[in-house]
Design a protein around this motif. Structure first.
Motif, PDB file in Angstrom:
ATOM      1  N   VAL A 220       0.866  -1.174   0.000  1.00 37.99           N
ATOM      2  CA  VAL A 220       0.000   0.000   0.000  1.00 37.99           C
ATOM      3  C   VAL A 220       0.903   1.225   0.000  1.00 37.99           C
ATOM      4  CG1 VAL A 220      -1.692   1.323   1.294  1.00 37.99           C
ATOM      5  CG2 VAL A 220      -1.865  -1.161   1.242  1.00 37.99           C
ATOM      6  N   PRO A 221       0.742   2.136  -0.990  1.00 40.31           N
ATOM      7  CA  PRO A 221      -0.183   2.032  -2.121  1.00 40.31           C
ATOM      8  C   PRO A 221       0.302   1.028  -3.165  1.00 40.31           C
ATOM      9  CG  PRO A 221       1.122   4.024  -2.299  1.00 40.31           C
ATOM     10  CD  PRO A 221       1.450   3.431  -0.959  1.00 40.31           C
ATOM     11  N   ARG A 222      -0.632   0.570  -3.962  1.00 34.27           N
ATOM     12  CA  ARG A 222      -0.367  -0.474  -4.946  1.00 34.27           C
ATOM     13  C   ARG A 222       0.578   0.035  -6.028  1.00 34.27           C
ATOM     14  NH1 ARG A 222      -4.860  -4.316  -7.484  1.00 34.27           N
ATOM     15  NH2 ARG A 222      -3.721  -5.197  -9.247  1.00 34.27           N
TER      16      ARG A 222
ATOM     17  N   SER B 179       8.829   1.166  -0.060  1.00 35.18           N
ATOM     18  CA  SER B 179       8.294  -0.119  -0.524  1.00 35.18           C
ATOM     19  C   SER B 179       9.114  -1.273   0.052  1.00 35.18           C
ATOM     20  CB  SER B 179       8.293  -0.179  -2.051  1.00 35.18           C
ATOM     21  OG  SER B 179       7.375   0.753  -2.591  1.00 35.18           O
ATOM     22  N   LEU B 180      10.406  -1.097   0.063  1.00 35.08           N
ATOM     23  CA  LEU B 180      11.286  -2.132   0.615  1.00 35.08           C
ATOM     24  C   LEU B 180      11.015  -2.311   2.110  1.00 35.08           C
ATOM     25  CD1 LEU B 180      13.484  -3.929  -0.591  1.00 35.08           C
ATOM     26  CD2 LEU B 180      15.176  -2.213   0.101  1.00 35.08           C
ATOM     27  N   ARG B 181      10.812  -1.215   2.793  1.00 31.16           N
ATOM     28  CA  ARG B 181      10.502  -1.255   4.233  1.00 31.16           C
ATOM     29  C   ARG B 181       9.241  -2.076   4.494  1.00 31.16           C
ATOM     30  NH1 ARG B 181       9.755   4.280   7.842  1.00 31.16           N
ATOM     31  NH2 ARG B 181       9.295   3.288   9.864  1.00 31.16           N
ATOM     32  N   LEU B 182       8.209  -1.874   3.677  1.00 24.77           N
ATOM     33  CA  LEU B 182       6.957  -2.591   3.876  1.00 24.77           C
ATOM     34  C   LEU B 182       7.037  -4.044   3.412  1.00 24.77           C
ATOM     35  CD1 LEU B 182       4.378   0.176   2.902  1.00 24.77           C
ATOM     36  CD2 LEU B 182       4.792  -0.783   5.180  1.00 24.77           C
ATOM     37  N   MET B 183       8.059  -4.368   2.646  1.00 23.37           N
ATOM     38  CA  MET B 183       8.270  -5.766   2.265  1.00 23.37           C
ATOM     39  C   MET B 183       9.020  -6.545   3.349  1.00 23.37           C
ATOM     40  SD  MET B 183       9.200  -4.938  -1.707  1.00 23.37           S
ATOM     41  CE  MET B 183       9.967  -6.493  -2.099  1.00 23.37           C
ATOM     42  N   LEU B 184       9.641  -5.825   4.261  1.00 25.35           N
ATOM     43  CA  LEU B 184      10.320  -6.466   5.385  1.00 25.35           C
ATOM     44  C   LEU B 184       9.308  -6.904   6.436  1.00 25.35           C
ATOM     45  CD1 LEU B 184      13.292  -3.982   5.650  1.00 25.35           C
ATOM     46  CD2 LEU B 184      13.551  -6.491   5.484  1.00 25.35           C
ATOM     47  N   PRO B 185       9.687  -7.818   7.327  1.00 30.55           N
ATOM     48  CA  PRO B 185       8.774  -8.184   8.415  1.00 30.55           C
ATOM     49  C   PRO B 185       8.415  -6.950   9.244  1.00 30.55           C
ATOM     50  CG  PRO B 185      10.654  -9.679   8.331  1.00 30.55           C
ATOM     51  CD  PRO B 185      10.961  -8.559   7.380  1.00 30.55           C
TER      52      PRO B 185
ATOM     53  N   ALA C  15      -4.149   7.135   0.194  1.00 32.51           N
ATOM     54  CA  ALA C  15      -2.839   7.030  -0.454  1.00 32.51           C
ATOM     55  C   ALA C  15      -2.910   6.190  -1.720  1.00 32.51           C
ATOM     56  CB  ALA C  15      -1.826   6.432   0.526  1.00 32.51           C
ATOM     57  N   GLU C  16      -3.741   5.157  -1.689  1.00 31.07           N
ATOM     58  CA  GLU C  16      -3.894   4.321  -2.880  1.00 31.07           C
ATOM     59  C   GLU C  16      -4.499   5.122  -4.034  1.00 31.07           C
ATOM     60  OE1 GLU C  16      -4.603  -0.232  -3.892  1.00 31.07           O
ATOM     61  OE2 GLU C  16      -3.199   0.770  -2.572  1.00 31.07           O
ATOM     62  N   THR C  17      -5.505   5.950  -3.717  1.00 28.43           N
ATOM     63  CA  THR C  17      -6.096   6.804  -4.758  1.00 28.43           C
ATOM     64  C   THR C  17      -5.089   7.816  -5.276  1.00 28.43           C
ATOM     65  OG1 THR C  17      -8.320   6.570  -3.845  1.00 28.43           O
ATOM     66  CG2 THR C  17      -7.906   8.524  -5.198  1.00 28.43           C
ATOM     67  N   ALA C  18      -4.294   8.372  -4.364  1.00 31.62           N
ATOM     68  CA  ALA C  18      -3.346   9.420  -4.733  1.00 31.62           C
ATOM     69  C   ALA C  18      -2.186   8.882  -5.562  1.00 31.62           C
ATOM     70  CB  ALA C  18      -2.806  10.090  -3.469  1.00 31.62           C
ATOM     71  N   TRP C  19      -1.790   7.638  -5.319  1.00 34.51           N
ATOM     72  CA  TRP C  19      -0.586   7.095  -5.949  1.00 34.51           C
ATOM     73  C   TRP C  19      -0.891   6.158  -7.118  1.00 34.51           C
ATOM     74  CZ3 TRP C  19       4.667   7.925  -5.108  1.00 34.51           C
ATOM     75  CH2 TRP C  19       5.534   7.050  -5.766  1.00 34.51           C
ATOM     76  N   SER C  20      -1.765   5.217  -6.913  1.00 33.92           N
ATOM     77  CA  SER C  20      -1.924   4.113  -7.859  1.00 33.92           C
ATOM     78  C   SER C  20      -2.691   4.524  -9.104  1.00 33.92           C
ATOM     79  CB  SER C  20      -2.629   2.940  -7.166  1.00 33.92           C
ATOM     80  OG  SER C  20      -1.898   2.545  -6.012  1.00 33.92           O
TER      81      SER C  20
ATOM     82  N   GLY D 236      -8.302   3.203 -12.139  1.00 37.26           N
ATOM     83  CA  GLY D 236      -8.942   2.019 -12.689  1.00 37.26           C
ATOM     84  C   GLY D 236      -8.296   0.710 -12.318  1.00 37.26           C
ATOM     85  N   GLN D 237      -7.301   0.718 -11.428  1.00 35.26           N
ATOM     86  CA  GLN D 237      -6.622  -0.526 -11.065  1.00 35.26           C
ATOM     87  C   GLN D 237      -6.834  -0.904  -9.600  1.00 35.26           C
ATOM     88  OE1 GLN D 237      -2.565  -1.021 -12.303  1.00 35.26           O
ATOM     89  NE2 GLN D 237      -2.916  -0.116 -14.319  1.00 35.26           N
ATOM     90  N   LYS D 238      -7.850  -0.357  -8.983  1.00 29.83           N
ATOM     91  CA  LYS D 238      -8.088  -0.690  -7.578  1.00 29.83           C
ATOM     92  C   LYS D 238      -8.603  -2.116  -7.443  1.00 29.83           C
ATOM     93  CE  LYS D 238      -8.962   3.971  -5.807  1.00 29.83           C
ATOM     94  NZ  LYS D 238      -9.946   4.873  -5.163  1.00 29.83           N
ATOM     95  N   ASP D 239      -8.184  -2.754  -6.348  1.00 28.37           N
ATOM     96  CA  ASP D 239      -8.603  -4.120  -6.043  1.00 28.37           C
ATOM     97  C   ASP D 239      -8.758  -4.207  -4.528  1.00 28.37           C
ATOM     98  OD1 ASP D 239      -8.305  -6.917  -5.194  1.00 28.37           O
ATOM     99  OD2 ASP D 239      -7.971  -7.335  -7.309  1.00 28.37           O
ATOM    100  N   TRP D 240      -9.993  -4.161  -4.057  1.00 20.88           N
ATOM    101  CA  TRP D 240     -10.269  -4.081  -2.621  1.00 20.88           C
ATOM    102  C   TRP D 240      -9.666  -5.245  -1.824  1.00 20.88           C
ATOM    103  CZ3 TRP D 240     -11.203  -1.134   1.282  1.00 20.88           C
ATOM    104  CH2 TRP D 240     -11.956  -1.538   2.382  1.00 20.88           C
TER     105      TRP D 240
END
Length: 773
Positions: free
Chosen positions: A33-35, A128-134, A507-512, A515-519
């Motif tokens: 998040v965001p996608r 993004s890398l931070r959120l991919m970490l545990p 943030a998802e609306t602002a960044w992604s 038309g690609q939203k997936d709840w």
């Protein structure tokens, strides 16, 4: 298993895809998040260790790189080395062909490379890398975890250049340390604008050295213990003012510096000409001379005192404000200054000889045009200093300041389009969707606020660009902003609770990409983000796990109970025997049909663990329950659904008619009954101007043609306009008279009296439930 353990399990299986934590890998999905714009999965994972080297392209990237490396210091017991050059395990590679803020993140078993054209792109890749970490990487103590991220290639760039979060520190002063914590939280979401609402009727929060009374007086208000914001009465001269605080200029420099390291631009707002009681309490000479009342820092709405605003006819007012803005613009490196311009009631301007002289001298049409003059003059001064002006959408009510940027907030922000039609840039921040002060879930479980729901799903579904827009509008749209107004916040945790997780949806609306939203996919990434917040000790709401109920009458005289959770990955388990549901209780799959007294209890589960709060619906049957109503909209069916409303009058269990109008309706019992008593419930919410009716009349009829009065209740102002938040049942005895039709007529109580916190405003009636015995 506790919820934190469950979220961590979700991260392990859904986000990283590491198998059994034994060194083997089985990547399944990278959910962020965001996608991101695109995700290409590979096999394997990259592991961090004490020998990991993070290579930066130049020294300007060192702060962000060291901040990222420092995540491991406490939680992992080692700190990756940061060095300049192109030799390393994580390498930042300049690529001038890429767009601003874009990045490409490529993770293999042996190396991580990040390409970007600017430091913003590098920073977002590291988030993004931070959120991919545990999530354990956020812990303050050393933790046993697999410090690995899945092999993947992300190609990413933002949809909008302006991705904003407004923080109101005027109504509730949020300490510097908590503002800094907030900055770190929003930076992970790639939010890049922090709009600080620094002044309002309720507090002035920034040190201005030329005018020290702004913080000596304007930063402090009276205490009104136990009263919510709308209930608080105005201060009296000489009352102690212990509540408040302010940021020194050194504090603000620290906040700005911290934000800048996280690619966040801090935008100051000095709200003028209205929302200015705090400033005028310190320097009352800049109010209109017709104001004779004591001016104090308001602890609440302020009633008529909120009409006290800066005098537009006094030249010294402009000098005063220019001096303030000189210090603000010197302190804040932002290219923008927000001058407010909202909700300015012109009551005193209409009576002020200075303002009227200004209108005559400048050949202005009226007081609204005078505000246009006022804002234009201040905006010209800001522009003369090389800054750009932002203002709320009331600026469109008169001549727009040159080159001003408009924040569309009223309703769905449509007023901003009036600015777009004139070629002005704009930002969408619609109150109906992006005001985070509103209820974020089923209201029965939420802390009190004004009214209305802006749920996580509401925010997520928001699309700023509408099909009916003219083509020329969209290029002028700079972005979107969520607004955290703090009237109902009393501690830092309240601010975080209302902000998260809804800001992640924005943030998802602002960044992604559009038309690609997936709840469902968003929820997976959101669980991971919340786990990162939780590891930092950050409070976030769990409203998305709670159940919204709807109980409605059916055509055959029964009730149907509908239970909903906005998360599709939750199971709803329920009981009707009074016991608390467990993971083995019946699964809710369709509406429940009810024809007698019953108590429904329901709660959400995932992986056999309870997630939401327990919903209890005590449905009580009486002669009116599930009977038809005549002469009133279908929304009034809540009056006969057997369920009482809560102390929140907007919880969808209360009915209110048109503002300021009487309410009248007839209950059809469908057969003659001996009527002993007719009752209607009503709610008082003093701060919101919600009060019981002036009169309640009950009439009975056999044929729905001829009605006979059975009783009437009448109330005085003293009875009606009581302070507090409570429910009353208004009952009329009818002595066993026969009737099929029962008619209720409720007379509006009229305007709130002069000593009310909302003097002269229309009061409102909210009713529930009709009880006929």
């Amino acid at each position: 298993m506790k919820i934190q353990q469950w979220i961590t399990a979700c991260w392990a299986t859904l986000t990283l895809g590491l198998a059994a934590c034994n060194g083997t890998t089985s990547p399944q999905e990278t959910t962020l998040v965001p996608r991101p714009v695109s995700v290409e999965k590979s096999d394997g994972a990259f592991r961090f260790n004490r020998n990991t080297i993070l290579a930066i392209a130049d020294e300007t990237q060192r702060p962000m790189a060291e901040n990222f490396a420092a995540l491991f210091t406490r939680s992992a017991g080692f700190t990756p080395t940061v060095q300049t050059g192109q030799e390393g395990d994580i390498v930042l590679i300049p690529d001038s062909t890429m767009k601003a803020e874009a990045y490409e993140l490529k993770v293999t078993l042996r190396q991580i490379t990040i390409k970007a054209a600017d430091n913003r792109g590098y920073f977002y890749a590291l988030q993004s890398l931070r959120l991919m970490l545990p999530p354990a990487v956020e812990e303050q103590a050393e933790t046993d975890a697999v410090w690995a991220v899945p092999a993947v290639t992300l190609k990413d760039e933002p949809r909008f250049g302006y991705r904003g979060y407004m923080l109101d520190v005027a109504r509730y002063f949020l300490p510097k340390e908590d503002v800094i914590r907030m900055i770190d939280c929003i930076a992970m979401l790639k939010i890049n604008r922090l709009h600080l609402h620094l002044s309002d009727d309720n507090g002035w929060r920034l040190e201005i050295k030329k005018y020290p009374r702004l913080t000596e007086v304007g930063a402090w208000r009276v205490d009104r213990p136990g009263k919510t914001f709308p209930e608080r009465r105005n201060p009296k001269p000489g009352e102690p003012t212990p509540i408040g605080g302010f940021y020194t200029q050194e504090d603000m420099k620290e906040i700005i510096r911290y934000a800048a390291e996280r690619q966040i631009e801090v935008i100051p707002e000095i709200d003028i000409p209205a929302h200015s009681n705090a400033a005028l309490a310190a320097y009352p000479e800049y109010a209109c001379p017709v104001v004779k009342d004591f001016i104090g820092v308001l602890p609440g709405l302020g009633g008529n005192n909120s009409e006290i605003i800066f005098c537009a006819g006094n030249d010294k007012t402009y000098t005063f404000l220019q001096d303030i803005l000189d210090e603000v613009m010197s302190l804040f490196p932002s290219r923008y200054v927000n001058l407010g311009g909202d909700e300015a009631r012109k009551t005193n301007w209409k009576k002020c000889p200075l303002c009227q002289a200004r209108i005559h001298r400048e050949h202005l049409a009226d007081e609204e045009a005078l505000q246009g003059y006022f804002m234009g003059r201040m905006a010209d001064y800001v522009r003369s200093k090389g800054k750009q002006v932002i203002g709320w959408d009331e600026l469109t009510n008169s001549k727009l300041p040159d080159e001003s940027i408009i924040l569309g907030w009223q309703g769905y922000g449509q007023a901003a389009l009036k600015a777009a039609a004139q070629g002005h840039r704009f930002i969408m921040a619609p109150a109906r969707v992006l005001y985070l002060i509103r209820y974020q879930g089923p209201q029965w479980f939420e802390p009190f606020t004004y009214f209305g729901n802006n749920t996580l799903k509401n925010v997520y579904d928001y699309e700023p660009v509408q099909p009916d827009w003219k083509p020329e509008y969209e290029p002028l749209l700079m972005g979107v902003q969520g607004c955290m107004w703090t009237e109902f916040c009393n501690k830092p945790e309240d601010v975080f609770y209302l902000t998260f997780p809804r800001l992640a949806a924005l943030a998802e609306t602002a960044w992604s990409p559009k038309g690609q939203k997936d709840w469902p996919s968003f929820l997976k990434g959101l669980d991971n983000y919340i786990a990162h917040l939780s590891a930092q000790g950050i409070t976030s709401a769990r409203s998305m796990f709670n159940i919204q109920h709807t109980v409605t009458p059916t055509a055959d005289g029964k009730l149907e109970a509908k239970l909903e959770c906005e998360r599709p990955d939750m199971e709803i388990r329920y009981t009707t025997d009074g016991s608390t549901p467990t993971a083995q209780s019946p699964l809710y799959e369709k509406k429940l049909v009810i024809d007698k007294d019953i108590t429904i209890k329901a709660v959400t589960f995932a992986h056999n663990e309870q997630q939401g709060k327990l919903l209890v619906l005590p449905i009580t049957w009486n002669e009116a329950t599930a009977r038809p109503l005549n002469g009133i909209p279908q929304a009034a069916n809540v009056l006969v659904n057997g369920l009482r409303g809560s102390l929140k009058q907007t919880d969808f269990e209360w009915y209110t008619g048109d503002l300021g109008k009487d309410i009248s309706f007839t209950v059809d019992l469908q057969e003659e009954k001996d009527i002993r008593e007719c009752t209607i419930g009503c709610i008082t919410n003093y701060g919101m101007g919600v009060h019981k009716p002036r009169t309640v009349k009950v009439e009975l009829s056999i044929d729905n043609q001829t009605f006979t009065e059975a009783g009437i209740l009448a109330f005085t102002d003293a009875d009606i306009f009581k302070e507090g938040n409570f429910i009353e049942d208004l009952a009329i005895k009818t002595d066993g008279r026969k009737a099929r039709y029962v008619k209720f007529t409720l007379e509006t109580p009229g305007n709130c009296p002069p000593d009310h916190v909302r003097p002269g405003q229309p009061s409102k009636i909210y009713i529930d439930e009709v009880i006929i015995k």
